[in-house]
Design a protein around this motif. Structure first.
Motif, mmCIF file in Angstrom:
data_model
loop_
_atom_site.group_PDB
_atom_site.id
_atom_site.type_symbol
_atom_site.label_atom_id
_atom_site.label_comp_id
_atom_site.label_asym_id
_atom_site.label_seq_id
_atom_site.Cartn_x
_atom_site.Cartn_y
_atom_site.Cartn_z
ATOM 1 N N GLU A 1 0.866 -1.172 0.000
ATOM 2 C CA GLU A 1 0.000 0.000 0.000
ATOM 3 C C GLU A 1 0.899 1.216 0.000
ATOM 4 O O GLU A 1 1.931 1.233 0.676
ATOM 5 N N THR A 2 0.511 2.218 -0.785
ATOM 6 C CA THR A 2 1.352 3.392 -0.979
ATOM 7 C C THR A 2 0.542 4.673 -0.786
ATOM 8 O O THR A 2 -0.684 4.666 -0.861
ATOM 9 N N SER A 3 1.277 5.742 -0.543
ATOM 10 C CA SER A 3 0.704 7.083 -0.587
ATOM 11 C C SER A 3 1.740 7.989 -1.240
ATOM 12 O O SER A 3 2.805 8.219 -0.667
ATOM 13 N N ALA A 4 1.411 8.455 -2.439
ATOM 14 C CA ALA A 4 2.316 9.389 -3.104
ATOM 15 C C ALA A 4 2.340 10.707 -2.337
ATOM 16 O O ALA A 4 3.384 11.343 -2.208
ATOM 17 N N ARG A 5 1.202 11.097 -1.776
ATOM 18 C CA ARG A 5 1.105 12.363 -1.049
ATOM 19 C C ARG A 5 2.032 12.359 0.164
ATOM 20 O O ARG A 5 2.762 13.310 0.400
ATOM 21 N N GLU A 6 2.019 11.276 0.945
ATOM 22 C CA GLU A 6 2.802 11.219 2.181
ATOM 23 C C GLU A 6 4.102 10.429 2.039
ATOM 24 O O GLU A 6 4.763 10.158 3.032
ATOM 25 N N MET A 7 4.441 10.027 0.799
ATOM 26 C CA MET A 7 5.681 9.290 0.516
ATOM 27 C C MET A 7 5.756 7.973 1.302
ATOM 28 O O MET A 7 6.786 7.604 1.854
ATOM 29 N N VAL A 8 4.648 7.242 1.336
ATOM 30 C CA VAL A 8 4.578 5.961 2.048
ATOM 31 C C VAL A 8 4.846 4.828 1.065
ATOM 32 O O VAL A 8 4.133 4.685 0.065
ATOM 33 N N ASN A 9 5.869 4.047 1.332
ATOM 34 C CA ASN A 9 6.216 2.838 0.564
ATOM 35 C C ASN A 9 6.508 3.082 -0.915
ATOM 36 O O ASN A 9 6.395 2.165 -1.726
ATOM 37 N N ILE A 10 6.914 4.275 -1.280
ATOM 38 C CA ILE A 10 7.242 4.532 -2.690
ATOM 39 C C ILE A 10 8.598 3.893 -3.015
ATOM 40 O O ILE A 10 8.685 3.015 -3.881
ATOM 41 N N GLU A 11 9.643 4.300 -2.322
ATOM 42 C CA GLU A 11 10.973 3.700 -2.546
ATOM 43 C C GLU A 11 10.932 2.196 -2.297
ATOM 44 O O GLU A 11 11.520 1.411 -3.048
ATOM 45 N N GLU A 12 10.240 1.779 -1.244
ATOM 46 C CA GLU A 12 10.196 0.356 -0.869
ATOM 47 C C GLU A 12 9.547 -0.500 -1.957
ATOM 48 O O GLU A 12 9.992 -1.615 -2.222
ATOM 49 N N THR A 13 8.497 0.031 -2.573
ATOM 50 C CA THR A 13 7.818 -0.721 -3.635
ATOM 51 C C THR A 13 8.747 -0.957 -4.813
ATOM 52 O O THR A 13 8.864 -2.081 -5.318
ATOM 53 N N PHE A 14 9.439 0.082 -5.241
ATOM 54 C CA PHE A 14 10.356 -0.076 -6.372
ATOM 55 C C PHE A 14 11.579 -0.916 -5.995
ATOM 56 O O PHE A 14 12.151 -1.596 -6.845
ATOM 57 N N ALA A 15 11.973 -0.895 -4.728
ATOM 58 C CA ALA A 15 13.117 -1.694 -4.282
ATOM 59 C C ALA A 15 12.822 -3.188 -4.345
ATOM 60 O O ALA A 15 13.744 -4.001 -4.456
ATOM 61 N N CYS A 16 11.557 -3.575 -4.314
ATOM 62 C CA CYS A 16 11.180 -5.000 -4.415
ATOM 63 C C CYS A 16 11.401 -5.560 -5.815
ATOM 64 O O CYS A 16 11.575 -6.755 -5.990
ATOM 65 N N MET A 17 11.399 -4.707 -6.805
ATOM 66 C CA MET A 17 11.390 -5.194 -8.189
ATOM 67 C C MET A 17 12.695 -5.843 -8.652
ATOM 68 O O MET A 17 12.650 -6.838 -9.351
ATOM 69 N N PRO A 18 13.868 -5.331 -8.302
ATOM 70 C CA PRO A 18 15.100 -5.963 -8.797
ATOM 71 C C PRO A 18 15.452 -7.285 -8.103
ATOM 72 O O PRO A 18 16.241 -8.046 -8.632
ATOM 73 N N ALA A 19 14.898 -7.546 -6.950
ATOM 74 C CA ALA A 19 15.328 -8.704 -6.146
ATOM 75 C C ALA A 19 15.380 -10.025 -6.940
ATOM 76 O O ALA A 19 16.384 -10.727 -6.871
ATOM 77 N N PRO A 20 14.348 -10.385 -7.702
ATOM 78 C CA PRO A 20 14.420 -11.658 -8.423
ATOM 79 C C PRO A 20 15.521 -11.694 -9.481
ATOM 80 O O PRO A 20 16.027 -12.755 -9.814
ATOM 81 N N PHE A 21 15.900 -10.538 -10.015
ATOM 82 C CA PHE A 21 16.913 -10.504 -11.063
ATOM 83 C C PHE A 21 18.323 -10.584 -10.494
ATOM 84 O O PHE A 21 19.219 -11.117 -11.105
ATOM 85 N N SER A 22 18.532 -10.010 -9.300
ATOM 86 C CA SER A 22 19.889 -9.858 -8.788
ATOM 87 C C SER A 22 20.608 -11.179 -8.616
ATOM 88 O O SER A 22 21.792 -11.286 -8.862
ATOM 89 N N SER A 23 19.896 -12.234 -8.215
ATOM 90 C CA SER A 23 20.571 -13.519 -8.010
ATOM 91 C C SER A 23 21.014 -14.129 -9.344
ATOM 92 O O SER A 23 21.951 -14.892 -9.398
ATOM 93 N N HIS A 24 20.329 -13.753 -10.423
ATOM 94 C CA HIS A 24 20.705 -14.273 -11.742
ATOM 95 C C HIS A 24 21.868 -13.501 -12.344
ATOM 96 O O HIS A 24 22.649 -14.037 -13.100
ATOM 97 N N TRP A 25 21.931 -12.193 -12.034
ATOM 98 C CA TRP A 25 22.914 -11.336 -12.678
ATOM 99 C C TRP A 25 24.255 -11.318 -11.973
ATOM 100 O O TRP A 25 25.241 -10.930 -12.547
ATOM 101 N N HIS A 26 24.287 -11.659 -10.689
ATOM 102 C CA HIS A 26 25.538 -11.489 -9.940
ATOM 103 C C HIS A 26 25.997 -12.786 -9.314
ATOM 104 O O HIS A 26 25.252 -13.647 -9.064
#
Length: 195
Positions: free
Chosen positions: A170-195
């Motif tokens: 759950e996010t709030s653009a107005r209050e900056m809730v979970n914005i960075e955290e949401t995008f930080a979840c996206m690379p996780a599945p790729f990182s183990s394959h790339w490194h």
């Protein structure tokens, strides 16, 4: 060098896709609603000690643009599917996008199977050989700061996302809730394959 991850942000009009994108890219929030046709942004983030170049595409939510959406955005590595917690229909509206993404995921699996047959196990996980990972899908219930207007409970959003094989925030653009955290979840599945 940063690994590049392409992310498409999609959902119905007015659910806050552009607000989330601009919060991440520029740390800005705007209360004005200006319908987007399609905007592209880039941002670099360090996640778990690794650098990622996030290539973001903020897409139109209006139904008349959906044929354009399908043609141009299905190649993304990840999808952020945004709904408005004050509007139940905006959550159900994500079904169309998920159906398109699931078709793309099937196509990638078939292509990967063909690659394995042609070139053997050495191509598994190697993007440079044409390997395509299944797309990451995260559902974001936006506007969580509007507690009094909420009609979609956190539990319902979570269950809806999980039943469709998606992550959930759950996010709030107005209050900056979970914005960075949401995008930080996206690379996780790729990182183990790339490194």
């Amino acid at each position: 060098m940063a690994d590049k991850i392409s992310i498409t942000i999609c959902g119905d009009g007015g659910c806050g896709k552009s607000s989330i994108t601009l919060r991440l890219v520029r740390s800005q929030w705007t209360s004005e609603y200006d319908p987007t046709i399609e905007d592209s942004y880039s941002v670099t983030r360090t996640i778990d000690g690794l650098n990622y170049h996030l290539s973001l595409t903020d897409t139109a939510g209006q139904e008349e643009y959906r044929s354009l959406w399908a043609a141009s955005n299905l190649q993304s590595d990840a999808f952020l599917l945004v709904y408005d917690i004050t509007n139940t229909a905006s959550l159900e509206g994500l079904t169309w996008f998920l159906d398109m993404i699931d078709i793309e995921a099937e196509n990638r699996l078939e292509e990967n199977a063909r690659l394995l047959q042609q070139k053997g196990l050495r191509v598994r996980g190697r993007r440079e050989d044409g390997w395509r990972f299944p797309p990451i899908k995260i559902i974001a219930g936006n506007k969580c700061d509007l507690k009094d207007a909420r009609v979609v409970s956190s539990k319902y959003g979570w269950d809806w996302a999980k039943s469709r094989g998606c992550g959930f925030m759950e996010t709030s653009a107005r209050e900056m809730v979970n914005i960075e955290e949401t995008f930080a979840c996206m690379p996780a599945p790729f990182s183990s394959h790339w490194h």
